[in-house]
Motif scaffolding. Sequence first.
Motif, mmCIF file in Angstrom:
data_model
loop_
_atom_site.group_PDB
_atom_site.id
_atom_site.type_symbol
_atom_site.label_atom_id
_atom_site.label_comp_id
_atom_site.label_asym_id
_atom_site.label_seq_id
_atom_site.Cartn_x
_atom_site.Cartn_y
_atom_site.Cartn_z
ATOM 1 N N UNK A 1 24.203 -21.744 38.566
ATOM 2 C CA UNK A 1 24.322 -21.541 37.243
ATOM 3 C C UNK A 1 25.102 -20.925 36.355
ATOM 4 N N UNK A 2 25.051 -20.722 34.682
ATOM 5 C CA UNK A 2 25.502 -20.871 34.236
ATOM 6 C C UNK A 2 25.672 -18.544 34.434
ATOM 7 N N UNK B 1 19.995 -13.073 47.212
ATOM 8 C CA UNK B 1 20.840 -14.452 46.066
ATOM 9 C C UNK B 1 22.223 -14.814 46.043
ATOM 10 N N UNK B 2 22.490 -15.449 46.496
ATOM 11 C CA UNK B 2 24.190 -16.135 45.317
ATOM 12 C C UNK B 2 24.055 -16.331 44.694
ATOM 13 N N UNK B 3 25.319 -16.450 43.655
ATOM 14 C CA UNK B 3 25.188 -17.462 42.255
ATOM 15 C C UNK B 3 25.649 -17.844 42.452
ATOM 16 N N UNK B 4 26.037 -19.504 42.654
ATOM 17 C CA UNK B 4 27.515 -20.735 42.226
ATOM 18 C C UNK B 4 28.202 -21.315 40.430
ATOM 19 N N UNK B 5 28.389 -20.438 39.990
ATOM 20 C CA UNK B 5 29.129 -19.648 38.847
ATOM 21 C C UNK B 5 30.862 -20.879 38.519
ATOM 22 N N UNK C 1 19.996 -24.440 37.273
ATOM 23 C CA UNK C 1 19.547 -24.185 36.012
ATOM 24 C C UNK C 1 20.247 -24.270 35.188
ATOM 25 N N UNK C 2 19.380 -25.873 34.591
ATOM 26 C CA UNK C 2 20.308 -26.921 33.539
ATOM 27 C C UNK C 2 19.488 -26.774 32.436
ATOM 28 N N UNK C 3 20.901 -27.034 31.163
ATOM 29 C CA UNK C 3 19.984 -27.343 29.698
ATOM 30 C C UNK C 3 21.188 -28.510 29.338
ATOM 31 N N UNK C 4 20.958 -28.668 28.697
ATOM 32 C CA UNK C 4 21.436 -30.034 27.278
ATOM 33 C C UNK C 4 22.965 -29.343 26.627
#
Lengths: 481, 329
Positions: A5-6, A31-35, A65-68
């Motif tokens: 996610x961003x 949790x870990x966040x790939x950013x 987490x995907x947005x446009x």
Amino acid sequence: MTVWTPLPPERNGIADYAHGLLGGLDGHYDCRAACDDWLARAPEGVALVDPALAHRGAGPRVLHQIGNNPGHGFVLRGLRRMPGVTTLHDPGLLYLYETTGEPAAAIDAGMAAALPGLAAVYGRHRREEGLQSRANHLLFDLAGEVLARSRAVVVHSRFARNRLRLAHGPAATAHVAVIPHFMPPGQMPSRGAARARLGLEQGEFLVLTAGFATAAKRFDWLIAALDMALAHGARLRWIHAGAERAEEYALGAAIAERPAVAAIARVTGYCEETVLDDHIAAADVLVNLRFPSSGESSGSLARAFAAGTCCIVSETGAYAELPRDAVLQLPLTGTPRILGETLRALAAAPDRAAGIGALGRRFALAEMALPAVAARYREVIEESLDRPVAGTALPDPPPLLVLEAGAGLRPAQVAAMLAGRQGRCRLLLAMPDLPGLAALTLDRPALLRGLLPASADLLAMRVQRTPRPGLLLDLQLGWPA
Amino acid sequence: MSGGGVLACLLREALPALRLLDLGLPAAPLLGWWPGALCGIADPARLAPAEAALLGRFRQGAHGGAWGGPQGMPIFGLDPAADAALLATLESEAALLLALDGVPPPALARLLEAGALLLRHGRTEGLPPPPGPERGRIMLLVGTLARIERWDLLLPPDAVAPVFTRLQDAAHGLAAQLGGGRAWQVGGRLVTGGLASLGMLAIGAERAPSLRLPGATLWHDLPAAPAAGIEAGEGLRLGAARQVRLLLGGMPARQAWLRLRLRGLSPTRMPALFLDGLRLQTQWRADDEGSVVIEAPARMQAGQASLVGLALPAEAPAGAVLLSLEFAA
């Protein structure tokens, strides 16, 4: 669990959403966040990991987490390598594909999968004329790949799920779950304290809009409504807590055309989270119009619920699913007049706005609390672990074609070499030596534009010295024009 | 494979003209200790797609091509066109060493037929001989007394004796630098004209030589191949990049200090340091030469190439130069 996610400080609502969600999921998972911003802000206790290395040491639980918008390109690429559950914040995704260098053929195929008949026409316009309209982004969703590669897909409204189902069919969308947007977990500031910090008088009636100013948020309707309300004696003030993107919608110019509105309006520019919260808590009314809607949800709406601020929305898309006593829903026909009358009435009786805001807060506390949302995510993630996804193996290296090029190289020779082919390939324009290649490119400016057929997309090129000198082209071939 | 550092130091000392193609990725145990070495994957089909995509980002540093090969080469085994270009260049290389764990890929047959030396992890007796001329063997034992790693160096039979002598001298010299007889057990013998064995084993805890690599020799994933100019010296120019990954190769799995020396930083916009994708707790200090040292304690992972990341804040000035990378106990 790895969450792709961003994150803040990236200026988009999904980054803020993910930051809050990570805090909620932390009670269920390590949790870990790939950013792709290695210096981004993750909640305390959540490690940031470089997306390129996220596969190392990863467990089976993955959330995307995907947005446009292009800020999610690395998430889309991550999904291809590490399938998991995907939150689809906007089923559109055409803009994401267009802005992150995805091959034109993949976009064409995605458009055709959703709306085969229309895709033939719109796709041809896009390929041959470079023509793109706003209609493209409304009509074609390009969510097919995300649906196929995800173990489960989360959307925030039944509208979004139904839209996906209509475009992609029940089988491809059987794993789509609805989890509502959550209220921000922290305490919203009090109205009085927020107004004091912003320098607003306690008694003035404040209309607020928030976020990036886009055409779909119908500022044209709001400005007309405000002009009407002011003409009928309403006393109010309007603040847009967000940035203007003049190339998308020239908000400042539109305001300037209405002197009465210009006199009571202010555009803040992009607001950090705390400043945005202050504006929302200070407001009497948050106006959140949308047309057309592709089922997107709104983070500022969730904040307004948390603050107990009255919300006015368009009766469309996900907003139409909100309870009628929790928000004011305006029909899509005659909106400026109805909105103008509504604002004039509420400005004259601010307690009525406060009452609607209290009901909205009660609804959100029951349905949108972060612990409940996080628990629902856990259910979806655990249930999806054994679900197979579409293959993710990298394709074989594209074939290499060699064309003996010389000073007289003609488009017909290239077309003949590429005839009948589709997909990726590499084409070496082989020259006797590199000075010969230099001479060819100097003698014929825009060499490749003239040589390549319309169906060939140039992905990359490089000058090759060995084993054979020449120009090596990486191509994506569509169907014949 | 923690003995890669010792092995690389011995081979470089004994055979200084040798060029290395370390085909040991995804571990590449010799790469970090051999500045300018090429690296690759013997069997890319066994690589996970995500790992292949990761390794596919890297290019050899600007000084990697100083020995006459192509500059900015990608990792061998991931791009057939680039592989072909590299092999064409290596065919004219006089002294080439191929290091790998397993059977040499068919693509390297011509290099082996031309007489390239081969360094294989594990035992080679009983295995089919590699293509090319007859080869003698020097068994090399590195690591610790408790955990011995075996490598076989396959080379022309008449080279076994002189190379063994030079390797033995190098082992005694290196042991003297790293604690002497109390820390190392060094021994070996020439069995026949074409067979020898040499061991250099740490007594007790695992030991490795310190490592200091000029920035220009590092494998990196900067978007454009930067040149090492006079103003950059031995450094790697970061240009406008805000983040860069550096491929070190396999490192001993133990605690160490990771130090990066940079020039052109703002003291209020210091970069962050990462190891294998995770942020390290860093500290920094200015040195006497006007550069800045960023350092962090780091624990390397066994069995995979270590990757160092450097991220500069968005407001940091462009044009920083990475002068060197150091790995020290």
